[in-house]
Design an enzyme around this catalytic site. Structure first.
Site, mmCIF file in Angstrom:
data_model
loop_
_atom_site.group_PDB
_atom_site.id
_atom_site.type_symbol
_atom_site.label_atom_id
_atom_site.label_comp_id
_atom_site.label_asym_id
_atom_site.label_seq_id
_atom_site.Cartn_x
_atom_site.Cartn_y
_atom_site.Cartn_z
ATOM 1 N N GLY A 9 0.836 -1.203 0.000
ATOM 2 C CA GLY A 9 0.000 0.000 0.000
ATOM 3 C C GLY A 9 0.863 1.241 0.000
ATOM 4 O O GLY A 9 0.365 2.359 0.004
ATOM 5 N N CYS A 101 10.321 -11.052 9.643
ATOM 6 C CA CYS A 101 9.191 -11.033 8.705
ATOM 7 C C CYS A 101 9.666 -11.415 7.301
ATOM 8 O O CYS A 101 9.021 -12.197 6.610
ATOM 9 C CB CYS A 101 8.543 -9.647 8.706
ATOM 10 S SG CYS A 101 7.169 -9.503 7.563
ATOM 11 N N CYS A 199 6.097 -2.276 12.239
ATOM 12 C CA CYS A 199 4.739 -1.989 11.782
ATOM 13 C C CYS A 199 3.671 -2.311 12.828
ATOM 14 O O CYS A 199 2.593 -1.726 12.812
ATOM 15 C CB CYS A 199 4.460 -2.722 10.479
ATOM 16 S SG CYS A 199 4.373 -4.512 10.650
#
Ligand SMILES: Nc1ncnc2c1ncn2[C@@H]1O[C@H](COP(=O)(O)OP(=O)(O)OP(=O)(O)O)[C@@H](O)[C@H]1O
Length: 403
Positions: A9, A101, A199
């Protein structure tokens, strides 16, 4: 080629996907829903887990005329990244969740699913270069724009993963150019701010977040001689090298500021001392992975039988211990050492040992050490110990401090 574009995004992945489309590939956009509570995270702000981010990714894909899907990886993200982050802090270490991640989610779970669905590669908006060398092997290198270079957080990628990774922003001279390109392409995300470091931590206050997720107990702050110099609300909220937030009532006898030297979760103690005591010139890393074909010295050594104390030939490296740290020069070797974390005594593990030419300050266990040769990433390991060879008595001092 059939390409899966990982769409956060943000502006980087939007431009990366656009370049893959423009290059004539069949591209599908996927946004990973990583938070189990997306509505609660940084609404109106910027993370990689908000509903707003997913909407932005959808809009870009619509503009590019490519299919868009949201894959819910929130359970895996929680288990592999968030829970690990908490466990590492509980153990007194300082983990890097973005690397975790990349290792467990983006280039493992996502890549595996993509490959099983028939995709040839995963495209992301990371700034790093993957090149195929003369032997046909893949190598990971720093990006053209060193200020944005993300090869450090990609240091966990293996050769197999690199075969399926494509970073179209690799050679872009600057982030400003990526934003300008997004503007030209009419992407609404062209001016969207860059994402935060972690995040899943709203407002970026790691200590406050840890306080909500770890059972903190007040305990003692001690100096290296074992004297109690203060109290803390919970040892796990501290990081090696930290100065602020210690709230020590009385100044040190030498008048120098004091820093966190060590966190001892077992005894719930924080050990503090002067800045000189944070200087280190040797690092030992464990659980190494190699980005591509390792250096011949490592390859030869790893093919031999394990033997306590056995060492590989040395090789020159530059080592980077944090995402935004300067790389420092050193000499590395691999060594079979006793696995001090193993439940059964006598178990051996390979340690990556780096002797630094100029030393560093405040390196915490748990941080990731990425090794480079020039711009090429060799691999990474998790820092188990960082110490000063010139100050070998420090470990004894620290041992005594607990008494
Ligand atoms: N939630 C997500 N879903 C899918 N892909 C993601 C997601 N978060 C990150 N990525 C991928 O990983 C890349 C690097 O993520 P990072 O969080 O570092 O963002 P970034 O460098 O600010 O990039 P961007 O501007 O695309 O958000 C992204 O460009 C994107 O390709």
């Amino acid at each position: 080629m059939k390409i899966l574009a990982a769409m956060s995004g943000g502006v980087d992945s939007a431009v990366a996907a656009a370049r893959a489309v423009e290059a004539g590939h069949e591209v599908v956009g996927v946004h990973l829903a990583l938070s189990r509570m997306p509505g609660t995270l940084r609404t109106g702000s910027r993370g990689c887990c908000t509903l707003e981010d997913s909407m932005d990714a959808r809009r870009v894909c619509a503009q590019l005329g490519i299919p868009f899907f949201v894959w819910d990886f929130s359970e895996r993200f929680k288990e592999d990244v968030v829970d690990d982050f908490i466990a590492e802090y509980e153990a007194g270490r300082t983990p890097n969740p973005c690397m975790r991640c990349n290792e467990k989610i983006k280039f493992a779970a996502l890549l595996e699913r993509a490959v099983s669905l028939g995709f040839d590669a995963v495209v992301t908006g990371h700034y790093a270069r993957v090149i195929t060398n003369d032997d046909g092997n893949r190598e990971l290198h720093r990006a053209a724009d060193w200020a944005k270079d993300q090869s450090y957080v990609l240091g966990v990628l293996t050769h197999e993963q690199l075969k399926h990774a494509w970073f179209p922003l690799a050679t872009t001279p600057s982030k400003a150019e990526v934003r300008a390109e997004a503007e030209r392409r009419g992407f609404s995300v062209a001016k969207k701010p860059d994402s935060y470091d972690i995040c899943f931590i709203p407002e970026g206050d790691t200590r406050a977040w840890l306080g909500e997720h770890i059972q903190m107990r007040p305990g003692m702050i001690k100096d290296t001689s074992g004297n109690v110099v203060g109290e803390h609300p919970g040892a796990q909220g501290f990081t090696v090298g930290q100065r602020k937030g210690l709230a020590l009532g009385t100044p040190a006898p030498d008048g120098k500021p004091r820093f966190v030297l060590e966190i001892r979760p077992k005894t719930n103690e924080v050990i503090v001392g002067s800045r000189e005591l944070l200087s280190i010139d040797e690092i030992r890393g464990i659980r190494a992975t190699w980005a591509g074909i390792p250096v011949p010295e490592a390859e030869h050594f790893l093919a031999q039988e394990p033997k306590l104390g056995a060492r590989s030939e040395t090789f020159d490296v530059t080592a980077q211990v944090r995402a935004h740290a300067d790389p420092v020069r050193g000499t590395a070797h691999l060594e079979w050492a006793e696995d001090t974390d193993a439940e059964t005594p006598g178990k051996l593990r390979v340690e990556t040992v780096v002797r630094l030419h100029d030393g560093l300050f405040g390196v915490a266990p748990g941080q990731t050490m990425v090794l480079y040769q020039g711009t090429r990433v060799l691999g990474q390991s998790t820092i188990a110990r960082a110490y000063s060879l010139a100050r070998e008595d420090l470990d004894d001092l620290r041992e005594n401090a607990a008494v």
